[in-house]
Design an enzyme around this catalytic site. Structure first.
Site, PDB file in Angstrom:
ATOM      1  N   ALA A 290     -11.471 -10.217   4.436  1.00 61.63           N
ATOM      2  CA  ALA A 290     -11.370 -10.166   2.971  1.00 61.63           C
ATOM      3  C   ALA A 290     -10.765 -11.490   2.512  1.00 61.63           C
ATOM      4  CB  ALA A 290     -10.492  -8.991   2.553  1.00 61.63           C
TER       5      ALA A 290
ATOM      6  N   TYR B  36      -0.661 -17.949  -0.241  1.00 63.55           N
ATOM      7  CA  TYR B  36      -1.843 -17.078  -0.236  1.00 63.55           C
ATOM      8  C   TYR B  36      -3.111 -17.912  -0.044  1.00 63.55           C
ATOM      9  CZ  TYR B  36      -5.006 -13.432  -2.113  1.00 63.55           C
ATOM     10  OH  TYR B  36      -6.000 -12.498  -2.288  1.00 63.55           O
TER      11      TYR B  36
ATOM     12  N   ARG C 226      -0.863  -7.613 -11.787  1.00 68.00           N
ATOM     13  CA  ARG C 226      -2.215  -8.120 -12.023  1.00 68.00           C
ATOM     14  C   ARG C 226      -2.621  -7.777 -13.449  1.00 68.00           C
ATOM     15  NH1 ARG C 226      -5.476  -7.073  -6.384  1.00 68.00           N
ATOM     16  NH2 ARG C 226      -3.960  -5.447  -5.988  1.00 68.00           N
TER      17      ARG C 226
ATOM     18  N   GLY D  99       0.829  -1.212   0.000  1.00 68.38           N
ATOM     19  CA  GLY D  99       0.000   0.000   0.000  1.00 68.38           C
ATOM     20  C   GLY D  99       0.851   1.244   0.000  1.00 68.38           C
TER      21      GLY D  99
ATOM     22  N   LYS E  40     -12.488  -9.910  19.772  1.00 71.88           N
ATOM     23  CA  LYS E  40     -13.049 -10.584  20.957  1.00 71.88           C
ATOM     24  C   LYS E  40     -12.960  -9.658  22.175  1.00 71.88           C
ATOM     25  CE  LYS E  40     -12.133 -14.648  23.767  1.00 71.88           C
ATOM     26  NZ  LYS E  40     -10.867 -14.847  24.414  1.00 71.88           N
TER      27      LYS E  40
ATOM     28  N   ASP F 213       2.093  -3.449  11.573  1.00 74.34           N
ATOM     29  CA  ASP F 213       2.079  -4.748  10.911  1.00 74.34           C
ATOM     30  C   ASP F 213       1.162  -5.665  11.719  1.00 74.34           C
ATOM     31  OD1 ASP F 213       2.681  -7.386  10.187  1.00 74.34           O
ATOM     32  OD2 ASP F 213       4.725  -6.862   9.609  1.00 74.34           O
TER      33      ASP F 213
ATOM     34  N   THR G 226     -10.995  -7.989  -8.700  1.00 79.14           N
ATOM     35  CA  THR G 226     -11.552  -6.637  -8.667  1.00 79.14           C
ATOM     36  C   THR G 226     -10.508  -5.664  -9.204  1.00 79.14           C
ATOM     37  OG1 THR G 226     -12.897  -7.271  -6.786  1.00 79.14           O
ATOM     38  CG2 THR G 226     -12.575  -4.917  -7.121  1.00 79.14           C
TER      39      THR G 226
ATOM     40  N   LEU H 299      -8.430  -6.368   5.791  1.00 78.65           N
ATOM     41  CA  LEU H 299      -8.019  -6.467   4.379  1.00 78.65           C
ATOM     42  C   LEU H 299      -6.518  -6.651   4.215  1.00 78.65           C
ATOM     43  CD1 LEU H 299     -10.922  -5.297   4.011  1.00 78.65           C
ATOM     44  CD2 LEU H 299     -10.006  -3.813   2.238  1.00 78.65           C
TER      45      LEU H 299
ATOM     46  N   TYR I 211      -3.697  -2.835  19.860  1.00 78.26           N
ATOM     47  CA  TYR I 211      -4.630  -2.479  20.932  1.00 78.26           C
ATOM     48  C   TYR I 211      -5.294  -1.159  20.586  1.00 78.26           C
ATOM     49  CZ  TYR I 211      -2.187  -6.200  23.294  1.00 78.26           C
ATOM     50  OH  TYR I 211      -1.653  -7.425  23.604  1.00 78.26           O
TER      51      TYR I 211
HETATM   52  P1  NAD Z   1      -3.230  -4.481  -1.900  1.00 73.73           P
HETATM   53  O1  NAD Z   1      -1.954  -5.225  -1.957  1.00 73.73           O
HETATM   54  O2  NAD Z   1      -3.411  -3.277  -2.727  1.00 73.73           O
HETATM   55  O3  NAD Z   1      -3.583  -4.076  -0.400  1.00 73.73           O
HETATM   56  C1  NAD Z   1      -3.196  -4.837   0.707  1.00 73.73           C
HETATM   57  C2  NAD Z   1      -2.788  -3.865   1.813  1.00 73.73           C
HETATM   58  O4  NAD Z   1      -2.407  -4.608   2.977  1.00 73.73           O
HETATM   59  C3  NAD Z   1      -1.587  -3.000   1.426  1.00 73.73           C
HETATM   60  O5  NAD Z   1      -1.830  -1.666   1.751  1.00 73.73           O
HETATM   61  C4  NAD Z   1      -0.447  -3.581   2.263  1.00 73.73           C
HETATM   62  O6  NAD Z   1       0.566  -2.644   2.539  1.00 73.73           O
HETATM   63  C5  NAD Z   1      -1.197  -4.045   3.485  1.00 73.73           C
HETATM   64  N1  NAD Z   1      -0.513  -5.095   4.242  1.00 73.73           N
HETATM   65  C6  NAD Z   1       0.063  -6.233   3.767  1.00 73.73           C
HETATM   66  N2  NAD Z   1       0.579  -6.946   4.778  1.00 73.73           N
HETATM   67  C7  NAD Z   1       0.301  -6.265   5.917  1.00 73.73           C
HETATM   68  C8  NAD Z   1       0.581  -6.491   7.274  1.00 73.73           C
HETATM   69  N3  NAD Z   1       1.236  -7.581   7.696  1.00 73.73           N
HETATM   70  N4  NAD Z   1       0.177  -5.576   8.186  1.00 73.73           N
HETATM   71  C9  NAD Z   1      -0.477  -4.450   7.802  1.00 73.73           C
HETATM   72  N5  NAD Z   1      -0.766  -4.190   6.503  1.00 73.73           N
HETATM   73  C10 NAD Z   1      -0.370  -5.088   5.585  1.00 73.73           C
HETATM   74  O7  NAD Z   1      -4.379  -5.543  -2.225  1.00 73.73           O
HETATM   75  P2  NAD Z   1      -5.937  -5.333  -2.461  1.00 73.73           P
HETATM   76  O8  NAD Z   1      -6.246  -5.684  -3.860  1.00 73.73           O
HETATM   77  O9  NAD Z   1      -6.379  -4.028  -1.936  1.00 73.73           O
HETATM   78  O10 NAD Z   1      -6.534  -6.497  -1.560  1.00 73.73           O
HETATM   79  C11 NAD Z   1      -7.050  -6.236  -0.262  1.00 73.73           C
HETATM   80  C12 NAD Z   1      -7.559  -7.535   0.346  1.00 73.73           C
HETATM   81  O11 NAD Z   1      -8.568  -8.106  -0.484  1.00 73.73           O
HETATM   82  C13 NAD Z   1      -6.470  -8.594   0.502  1.00 73.73           C
HETATM   83  O12 NAD Z   1      -6.671  -9.265   1.731  1.00 73.73           O
HETATM   84  C14 NAD Z   1      -6.721  -9.536  -0.643  1.00 73.73           C
HETATM   85  O13 NAD Z   1      -6.316 -10.852  -0.347  1.00 73.73           O
HETATM   86  C15 NAD Z   1      -8.238  -9.437  -0.813  1.00 73.73           C
HETATM   87  N6  NAD Z   1      -8.626  -9.739  -2.205  1.00 73.73           N
HETATM   88  C16 NAD Z   1      -8.436  -8.829  -3.206  1.00 73.73           C
HETATM   89  C17 NAD Z   1      -8.797  -9.156  -4.503  1.00 73.73           C
HETATM   90  C18 NAD Z   1      -8.641  -8.189  -5.643  1.00 73.73           C
HETATM   91  O14 NAD Z   1      -8.960  -8.540  -6.780  1.00 73.73           O
HETATM   92  N7  NAD Z   1      -8.188  -6.986  -5.434  1.00 73.73           N
HETATM   93  C19 NAD Z   1      -9.356 -10.426  -4.780  1.00 73.73           C
HETATM   94  C20 NAD Z   1      -9.496 -11.328  -3.744  1.00 73.73           C
HETATM   95  C21 NAD Z   1      -9.155 -10.978  -2.442  1.00 73.73           C
HETATM   96  N1  UDP Z   2      -2.235 -12.628 -16.869  1.00 72.46           N
HETATM   97  C1  UDP Z   2      -1.794 -12.450 -18.177  1.00 72.46           C
HETATM   98  N2  UDP Z   2      -0.897 -11.450 -18.419  1.00 72.46           N
HETATM   99  C2  UDP Z   2      -0.432 -10.628 -17.456  1.00 72.46           C
HETATM  100  C3  UDP Z   2      -0.892 -10.810 -16.123  1.00 72.46           C
HETATM  101  C4  UDP Z   2      -1.786 -11.822 -15.882  1.00 72.46           C
HETATM  102  O1  UDP Z   2      -2.206 -13.160 -19.086  1.00 72.46           O
HETATM  103  O2  UDP Z   2       0.376  -9.734 -17.789  1.00 72.46           O
HETATM  104  C5  UDP Z   2      -3.221 -13.684 -16.607  1.00 72.46           C
HETATM  105  C6  UDP Z   2      -2.836 -14.633 -15.464  1.00 72.46           C
HETATM  106  O3  UDP Z   2      -2.057 -15.707 -15.944  1.00 72.46           O
HETATM  107  C7  UDP Z   2      -4.216 -15.082 -14.987  1.00 72.46           C
HETATM  108  C8  UDP Z   2      -5.098 -13.873 -15.226  1.00 72.46           C
HETATM  109  O4  UDP Z   2      -4.416 -13.046 -16.152  1.00 72.46           O
HETATM  110  O5  UDP Z   2      -4.678 -16.146 -15.778  1.00 72.46           O
HETATM  111  C9  UDP Z   2      -5.381 -13.064 -13.969  1.00 72.46           C
HETATM  112  O6  UDP Z   2      -4.149 -12.784 -13.343  1.00 72.46           O
HETATM  113  P1  UDP Z   2      -4.025 -11.863 -12.048  1.00 72.46           P
HETATM  114  O7  UDP Z   2      -2.598 -11.935 -11.634  1.00 72.46           O
HETATM  115  O8  UDP Z   2      -4.606 -10.546 -12.326  1.00 72.46           O
HETATM  116  O9  UDP Z   2      -4.957 -12.539 -10.951  1.00 72.46           O
HETATM  117  P2  UDP Z   2      -5.266 -14.037 -10.491  1.00 72.46           P
HETATM  118  O10 UDP Z   2      -6.707 -14.195 -10.792  1.00 72.46           O
HETATM  119  O11 UDP Z   2      -4.448 -15.011 -11.265  1.00 72.46           O
HETATM  120  O12 UDP Z   2      -4.940 -14.040  -9.053  1.00 72.46           O
END
Ligand code: NAD
Ligand code: UDP
Length: 339
Positions: free
Chosen positions: A121, A152, A193, A45, A112, A65, A182, A80, A71
């Site tokens: 998330a 993951y 991504r 982030g 809790k 982290d 998303t 998230l 707390y």
């Molecule tokens: P992102 O990487 O942009 O955001 C994750 C955030 O968490 C970042 O700001 C990072 O610095 C922070 N972070 C990571 N480890 C941490 C830690 N130990 N302590 C405190 N902060 C920490 O990802 P995102 O796309 O915003 O995803 C957010 C959440 O949604 C994640 O849990 C991800 O697994 C889940 N999710 C996202 C998608 C998507 O398509 N974006 C899909 C499925 C699940």
């Molecule tokens: N992908 C791709 N080219 C890229 C990045 C990703 O073809 O430059 C493909 C990847 O192999 C996967 C899909 O796009 O099949 C979605 O990838 P992403 O990393 O966005 O998310 P995932 O759903 O795999 O977690």
């Protein structure tokens, strides 16, 4: 009956709040009149993602982290924190598992102690490379426990287990959202991504890197739709624990996405084909019947409209870098220029 808030102005903790989804969630929660505490260790982030909120007295940013105890006081916790892109979560896989598992234990322990409602998330990666299509919440998944995505996938699966054990054992009020791919403004431009990669490549005239033959599918949800789903899930009756799929069932092949982005950007980029990453799921599409019934939620933003906003954001990003705070006027102009 759902409990009311402890504080006059609801206090909401968002972990991972400086990330892509977190920053949009914080923005929406502040706009809705809540007192928001954003906690992030800035692993993926950026402070600039919430830069526009820093002056707001209803917003507080804290570097922390979540693998270490926290707390604070809150009515609700959105958990998230976790890197979400395969490139980022595979960079330090041990830390990824720690964030999901230790992070969940710490946030559940906090919930809790202060009797807060907590949302996790979670992810469609729970289903792995699914042999059921579209994926319903009852499907247990097909995950490789020792592959490069396991830090993951298994971390998130263990977090779901912990959420349900705290619910059964300690009567904690939990919500689990299984999020499907998303996209939208403020995605990290280098997180690998598919949407951010393709748009950055198209805008810079670089080859569009389609992995495999591009016949694998994904379903892309625009970020504002997803955040609306989060808010509805958190506000739902206590008996609605999930897991509940949140995503857009408009399923596309990756090749189709590449062609759509080339068209929208008017790019001269050529498509090139590269190796498919290990354990890359072949098809992914949510069944959102539960969300429709329990939350009265479904996505409204079409892929074309969502991509226009996202392309405009990346155009702005390329022009100005990540440090400029006020981008709204530039971005509206850029959206109107996209066909
Ligand atoms: P992102 O990487 O942009 O955001 C994750 C955030 O968490 C970042 O700001 C990072 O610095 C922070 N972070 C990571 N480890 C941490 C830690 N130990 N302590 C405190 N902060 C920490 O990802 P995102 O796309 O915003 O995803 C957010 C959440 O949604 C994640 O849990 C991800 O697994 C889940 N999710 C996202 C998608 C998507 O398509 N974006 C899909 C499925 C699940
Ligand atoms: N992908 C791709 N080219 C890229 C990045 C990703 O073809 O430059 C493909 C990847 O192999 C996967 C899909 O796009 O099949 C979605 O990838 P992403 O990393 O966005 O998310 P995932 O759903 O795999 O977690």
């Amino acid at each position: 009956m759902a409990k009311t808030y402890k504080y006059d102005i609801p206090r909401i903790l968002v972990t991972g709040g400086a990330g892509f989804l977190g920053s949009h969630l914080c923005e929406r929660l502040v706009r809705d009149g809540n007192d928001v505490l954003c906690v992030d260790n800035f692993y993926t982030g950026r402070r600039t993602s919430v830069g526009h909120l820093l002056e707001d007295p209803m917003f507080e940013l804290m570097r922390h982290d979540i693998t270490f105890p926290l707390y604070v006081e809150a009515d609700e916790i959105y958990n998230l924190a976790c890197p979400a892109s395969p490139v980022h979560y595979q960079h330090d896989p041990v830390q990824t598992t720690k964030t999901s598992v230790h992070g969940a234990i710490n946030m559940l322990g906090l919930a809790k102690r202060i009797d807060a409602k907590i949302m996790q998330a979670s992810t469609s990666e729970i289903y792995g490379d699914p042999d059921m299509h579209p994926q319903v919440e009852e499907y247990w998944g097909n995950v490789n426990a020792v592959g490069p995505r396991a830090c993951y996938d298994e971390g998130k699966r263990c977090a779901e287990t912990l959420f349900f054990d705290y619910h059964r054992q300690h009567k904690l009020r939990i919500k689990i959202a299984r999020i499907f791919n998303t996209y939208g403004p403020r995605m990290h431009p280098n997180d690998g991504r598919v949407v951010s990669n393709f748009i950055m490549q198209a805008l810079q005239g670089e080859p569009i890197t389609v992995y495999g033959e591009g016949q694998q599918t994904r379903s892309f949800c625009y970020v504002s739709d997803l955040v609306d789903g989060f808010i509805r899930l958190m506000g739902s009756a206590d008996k609605v624990t999930g897991p509940i799929n949140l995503g857009n069932p408009d399923e596309r092949t990756i090749l189709d996405l590449a062609e759509t982005i080339i068209r929208l950007t008017g790019s001269k980029s050529k498509i090139i084909f590269e190796d498919l990453p290990v354990d890359d799921p072949i098809q992914r599409c949510p069944d959102i019947s539960k969300a429709k019934t329990a939350l009265k939620w479904q996505p409204n933003v079409s892929l074309k409209d969502g991509l226009k906003e996202t392309v405009a954001y990346f155009k702005w990003y390329i022009e100005h870098g990540s440090t400029t705070r006020d981008r709204s006027r530039t971005v509206s102009r850029l959206v109107s220029e996209i066909a």
